[in-house]
Design a protein around this motif. Structure first.
Motif, PDB file in Angstrom:
ATOM      1  N   LEU A  50      92.586 135.226  57.747  1.00 15.47           N
ATOM      2  CA  LEU A  50      91.492 135.632  58.615  1.00 15.47           C
ATOM      3  C   LEU A  50      92.002 136.187  59.939  1.00 15.47           C
ATOM      4  CD1 LEU A  50      89.040 132.618  58.144  1.00 15.47           C
ATOM      5  CD2 LEU A  50      89.005 134.814  56.948  1.00 15.47           C
ATOM      6  N   SER A  51      91.288 137.192  60.456  1.00 15.96           N
ATOM      7  CA  SER A  51      91.512 137.715  61.798  1.00 15.96           C
ATOM      8  C   SER A  51      90.186 137.659  62.552  1.00 15.96           C
ATOM      9  CB  SER A  51      92.040 139.148  61.740  1.00 15.96           C
ATOM     10  OG  SER A  51      93.267 139.203  61.046  1.00 15.96           O
ATOM     11  N   GLU A  52      90.128 138.269  63.730  1.00 21.12           N
ATOM     12  CA  GLU A  52      88.949 138.120  64.573  1.00 21.12           C
ATOM     13  C   GLU A  52      87.694 138.709  63.944  1.00 21.12           C
ATOM     14  OE1 GLU A  52      87.462 139.221  69.106  1.00 21.12           O
ATOM     15  OE2 GLU A  52      89.596 139.274  68.592  1.00 21.12           O
ATOM     16  N   GLN A  53      87.772 139.914  63.402  1.00 22.63           N
ATOM     17  CA  GLN A  53      86.612 140.522  62.748  1.00 22.63           C
ATOM     18  C   GLN A  53      86.986 141.110  61.391  1.00 22.63           C
ATOM     19  OE1 GLN A  53      83.571 141.638  66.365  1.00 22.63           O
ATOM     20  NE2 GLN A  53      83.559 142.700  64.429  1.00 22.63           N
ATOM     21  N   SER A  54      87.977 140.518  60.781  1.00 21.90           N
ATOM     22  CA  SER A  54      88.431 141.029  59.492  1.00 21.90           C
ATOM     23  C   SER A  54      89.129 139.925  58.708  1.00 21.90           C
ATOM     24  CB  SER A  54      89.374 142.216  59.694  1.00 21.90           C
ATOM     25  OG  SER A  54      90.556 141.795  60.341  1.00 21.90           O
ATOM     26  N   ALA A  55      89.434 140.242  57.480  1.00 16.94           N
ATOM     27  CA  ALA A  55      90.195 139.338  56.621  1.00 16.94           C
ATOM     28  C   ALA A  55      91.079 140.176  55.717  1.00 16.94           C
ATOM     29  CB  ALA A  55      89.267 138.459  55.798  1.00 16.94           C
ATOM     30  N   THR A  56      92.244 139.648  55.398  1.00 17.72           N
ATOM     31  CA  THR A  56      93.150 140.299  54.459  1.00 17.72           C
ATOM     32  C   THR A  56      93.175 139.484  53.178  1.00 17.72           C
ATOM     33  OG1 THR A  56      94.541 141.125  56.258  1.00 17.72           O
ATOM     34  CG2 THR A  56      95.490 141.108  54.053  1.00 17.72           C
ATOM     35  N   LEU A  57      92.813 140.126  52.081  1.00 21.26           N
ATOM     36  CA  LEU A  57      92.803 139.477  50.768  1.00 21.26           C
ATOM     37  C   LEU A  57      94.023 139.934  49.992  1.00 21.26           C
ATOM     38  CD1 LEU A  57      89.820 139.372  51.809  1.00 21.26           C
ATOM     39  CD2 LEU A  57      89.098 139.523  49.409  1.00 21.26           C
TER      40      LEU A  57
END
Length: 626
Positions: free
Chosen positions: A542-549
């Protein structure tokens, strides 16, 4: 003995019949009986040669034929089916009877080898001795009757007279007569798969014994022609099957078994195949399979796709071999034994014999949309590239048969990976064995406490942690197949009644590269907490306004645009109730956000494969302008 047995069955029928009296006039119609030849169901005597020619000329069909024979060899080593219920169902035994008898009867007709006949006869006689075929769950009776009918008809000339008598008496007393009992025959007024399966099974039984029971057989056949229209009407207007891919494979396949049989025996299906939406449903099935070979698995459905013999019937009827594009991909599999769990597999040799596999061309359209009770849209960037982007989207209602609270849900693939998935169905027995009532459709039904069936496990908006409204329904309001912007839009407000004033969702594939999901909502006179989430088997950062799958060496970026004060989150998919199934290797990922009262808010989520990370931009374009 025979007369006593038939009198008991006849009295049973007279007691419960809601369709009037049937006169058993077998002894009065011997001349007529001798004029009706066996086999007559699906494959007439002498038509075996067409299949033999096919096997000799095409290695794919030779391989399929051999797979059926190899499976028959395995069946030879097993004991006949026994009457053992699982919970309230005998269905797995009925299905195994149908599978064994169909395979063995096919093997005998194609090879003439005695060993297949002997084993099929043993199976038929064993089932004929069952006390009953479990009419309280009438699907069990229907599939058992179909299996017995195919065996009786296809092996008729070889069966000894005493075996014929036992088998035909069982078909009539344990199959056909119970179908007139109002405790069991509710399927006649149903529009779901029960109607298709049960009418098909009863019709096969009637066709098998019609020379000995002409009035009874005619009444059952006439009844089927009239009542199967209810379930066939569910395909209107465009061919969507409301119950999803898995139940399409059940209901539609048995519907085709019915149509194919009556056309063969009676010379006509009385125009039923022209029912609006029915032939078109083949395009639905073609598009619901993604590049990975997995299906868009909404409702009570498994994730895997598989070969469908019925599609070969549809392709021939529609004179459109391209309908078999996905089926032909399954036929490229090196191991055909994976198909032999399908109890209807021998029918593919009948329905496929007139379709040269080398004439199956790529479909002309990359997107498809259908309205109806459970509207769906599917779109892709390629039919030939396994790494293509695929997007499946559904509207509809939780109230449909086998429905889930998944209105507005979607699945998404790219780079050969299913990124946004669906938990699919849970075994009914695993729930019913714990006392769960799983088929209720009211808002407070136990069904909606089951994780895989409610909206908490689906790729939808959840508002204030509440359930979607069962009474809600959404159609697909806009749809486009434009190459640079394929999309579908649905006003899903009705499933959020009293939670939101308005909710509209649009999904799109932009520039053949990435997916955009746009939501436009209006809050009521109170602030609401909105949860946006997808179900995935990816690992998540998770990041501030995103996510890496991440799955293996593949990555997908989930980017949120248009919202402030959101919290990116993951949610466990582990069961919190003892009746819920495990969901190993999965997680929900998305965000939560508080939205003030009386506020209109729009936001977009971009689902971007790694190679397009630097080119993906938000649309910032209202759904009314899509």
């Amino acid at each position: 003995m025979k007369k006593c047995y038939l009198i008991v069955g006849f009295l049973f029928f007279m007691l419960f019949s809601s369709f009037g009296c049937v006169k058993d006039d077998a002894e009065n119609n011997q001349g007529e009986a001798k004029s009706i030849n066996h086999p007559r169901i699906l494959l007439l005597k002498g038509e075996e040669q067409q299949i033999k020619d096919l096997i000799a000329s095409d290695p794919t069909w030779a391989k399929m034929h051999q797979a059926i024979l190899t499976e028959c060899s395995k069946i030879l080593a097993k004991s006949p089916v026994e009457r053992v219920l699982i919970g309230r169902r005998l269905l797995d035994k009925s299905r195994e009877c149908l599978r064994r008898v169909f395979y063995l009867s096919y093997a005998y007709r194609m090879t003439g080898k005695e060993v297949y006949f002997i084993r099929a006869e043993s199976e038929l006689l064993a089932v004929a001795e069952f006390s009953d075929w479990n009419p309280s769950h009438f699907l069990d009776v229907a599939e058992m009757t179909m299996g017995m009918a195919i065996g009786y008809d296809w092996l008729y000339d070889k069966l000894p007279e005493d075996s014929r008598e036992k088998i035909s008496e069982a078909i009539v007393s344990k199959g056909l007569y119970p179908s007139f009992d109002s405790k069991y025959n509710w399927f006649l007024t149903s529009s779901n798969n029960w109607n298709q399966v049960c009418n098909a099974g009863m019709t096969y039984g009637a066709l098998a014994v019609q020379e000995d029971y002409p009035d009874l057989a005619q009444q059952i056949i006439d009844r089927a022609f009239e009542t199967i229209k209810l379930s066939m009407g569910e395909y209107q207007p465009d061919g969507v099957y409301p119950e999803g891919y898995s139940y399409w494979g059940y209901g539609s396949s048995f519907n085709v078994m019915f149509l194919s049989a009556v056309e063969k025996v009676l010379g006509s299906d009385e125009g039923l195949n022209a029912t609006r939406g029915f032939l078109e449903t083949a395009r639905y099935l073609e598009h619901v399979l993604a590049p990975s070979g997995k299906c868009f698995n909404y409702s009570d459905c498994g994730l895997g796709g598989n070969l469908s013999p019925a599609m070969f019937w549809f392709a021939e009827k529609s004179d459109n071999p391209s309908l078999l594009w996905s089926e032909n991909k399954f036929l490229q599999n090196s191991d055909f034994s994976k198909f032999t769990g399908d109890r209807l597999l021998p029918a593919i040799m009948i329905w496929g014999k007139n379709i040269p596999l080398d004439q199956i061309s790529e479909p002309s359209e990359k997107s498809w949309m259908g309205q109806g009770a459970n509207p769906v849209a599917m779109m892709r960037t390629s039919w030939t590239d396994e790494n293509a982007v695929f997007l499946g989207f559904k509207a509809g209602s939780p109230s449909v048969n086998h429905g889930h609270m998944d209105v507005g849900s979607f699945v998404m693939e790219a780079e050969g990976v299913r990124w946004a998935s669906d938990p699919g169905m849970q075994s009914y027995e695993s729930l019913e064995s714990k006392g769960m009532s799983i088929f209720g459709r009211s808002q407070d039904a136990q069904r909606w406490t089951i994780y895989r069936m409610n909206n908490h496990s689906h790729n939808v908006l959840t508002v204030n942690n509440e359930l979607q409204k069962v009474s809600g329904y959404a159609k697909i309001d806009k749809f486009s197949d434009a190459e640079d912007f394929r999309f579908a839009v649905s006003d899903i407000s009705s499933v959020y009644k009293d939670l939101l004033k308005k909710a509209v969702r649009g999904v799109a594939i932009k520039d053949e590269k990435y997916v955009v999901v746009r939501d436009e909502i209006e809050t009521p006179g109170n602030a609401v907490k909105v949860k946006w989430a997808i179900f995935t088997s990816a690992s998540v950062e998770l990041s501030e306004q995103s996510a890496t799958l991440s799955i293996g060496d593949k990555k997908l970026y989930l980017k949120v645009e248009g919202l402030e004060n959101l919290t990116m989150k993951t949610w466990s998919t582990a069961p919190t109730n003892d009746y819920d199934a495990q969901n190993p290797g999965t997680v929900m990922v998305g965000f939560e956000c508080e939205i003030p009262a009386n506020t209109s808010k729009s936001f977009e989520v971009l689902l971007v494969p790694e190679k397009y990370a630097n080119v993906a931009l938000p649309l910032d374009k209202t759904l009314s302008n899509w």
